[in-house]
Design a protein around this motif. Sequence first.
Motif, PDB file in Angstrom:
ATOM      1  N   ALA B  90      41.338  43.889  26.409  1.00 38.04           N
ATOM      2  CA  ALA B  90      40.382  44.333  27.262  1.00 38.04           C
ATOM      3  C   ALA B  90      41.047  45.518  27.922  1.00 38.04           C
ATOM      4  O   ALA B  90      42.235  45.544  27.998  1.00 38.04           O
ATOM      5  CB  ALA B  90      40.270  43.106  28.317  1.00 38.04           C
ATOM      6  N   THR B  91      40.196  46.626  27.994  1.00 33.21           N
ATOM      7  CA  THR B  91      40.859  47.939  28.565  1.00 33.21           C
ATOM      8  C   THR B  91      40.073  47.904  29.923  1.00 33.21           C
ATOM      9  O   THR B  91      38.925  47.653  30.276  1.00 33.21           O
ATOM     10  CB  THR B  91      40.269  48.964  27.970  1.00 33.21           C
ATOM     11  N   ASP B  92      40.827  48.711  30.844  1.00 32.49           N
ATOM     12  CA  ASP B  92      40.459  49.045  32.015  1.00 32.49           C
ATOM     13  C   ASP B  92      40.269  50.662  32.013  1.00 32.49           C
ATOM     14  O   ASP B  92      41.288  51.112  32.094  1.00 32.49           O
ATOM     15  CB  ASP B  92      41.454  48.451  32.941  1.00 32.49           C
ATOM     16  N   PRO B  93      39.135  51.215  31.756  1.00 29.53           N
ATOM     17  CA  PRO B  93      38.904  52.520  31.770  1.00 29.53           C
ATOM     18  C   PRO B  93      39.199  53.325  33.072  1.00 29.53           C
ATOM     19  O   PRO B  93      38.934  52.791  33.958  1.00 29.53           O
ATOM     20  CB  PRO B  93      37.384  52.637  31.304  1.00 29.53           C
ATOM     21  N   THR B  94      39.723  54.664  32.927  1.00 27.19           N
ATOM     22  CA  THR B  94      39.972  55.426  33.945  1.00 27.19           C
ATOM     23  C   THR B  94      38.970  55.782  34.630  1.00 27.19           C
ATOM     24  O   THR B  94      38.823  55.845  35.945  1.00 27.19           O
ATOM     25  CB  THR B  94      40.641  56.577  33.604  1.00 27.19           C
TER      26      THR B  94
END
Lengths: 115, 114
Positions: B90-94
């Motif tokens: 899971a990514t936490d996009p900027t």
Amino acid sequence: DVKVTQSSRYLVKRTGEKVFLECVQDMDHENMFWYRQDPGLGLRLIYFSYDVKMKEKGDIPEGYSVSREKKERFSLILESASTNQTSMYLCASSLMAQGSTDTQYFGPGTRLTVL
Amino acid sequence: SQQGEEDPQALSIQEGENATMNCSYKTSINNLQWYRQNSGRGLVHLILIRSNEREKHSGRLRVTLDTSKKSSSLLITASRAADTASYFCATDPTLSGGYNKLIFGAGTRLAVHP
């Protein structure tokens, strides 16, 4: 330990029924999320809330609404259930509000079948 | 929108072997996280790696992050039958606007045989 509970593990409803899925977290988390999970598609965000009475649409909000009247409780509502809403629904919460990075804590999921 | 894509979709190994799962993503991120899901259950957080970190360890887990290639790998060493589960990155996009809004991939199903 953080605990996130969901009202039902399994639910069977008929097309056109109004469906309520309830999620409660016990650690005073600001953020709460509703996802649906389908084979091969991973988790897709339906709605999230960063504070009481605040809600934001996710990637697939159509056919759903949410309610957050109390900090610990986040409800997902299917106004008129359809067969294409048959899915696993996962609720999650996280501690910090905007600008923070944090992990999400998940409930056990509700497997909804719409006939 | 699906940010993370795991590879392989399914992995079958024997107990004691190492398992490696890969994740690729598309946009710049604040951090990348790995979660585990036992069959029919909720997800459990395993490990978080920030964008300025290259490698992180937790017990038998080793995560690497290559932001230039927009990819991450999860290595489980000396696997056990109890490691059988689906694993998600899971990514936490900027540019997601904050609020800890993660984007999950479709997952890798790992089967570890005794």
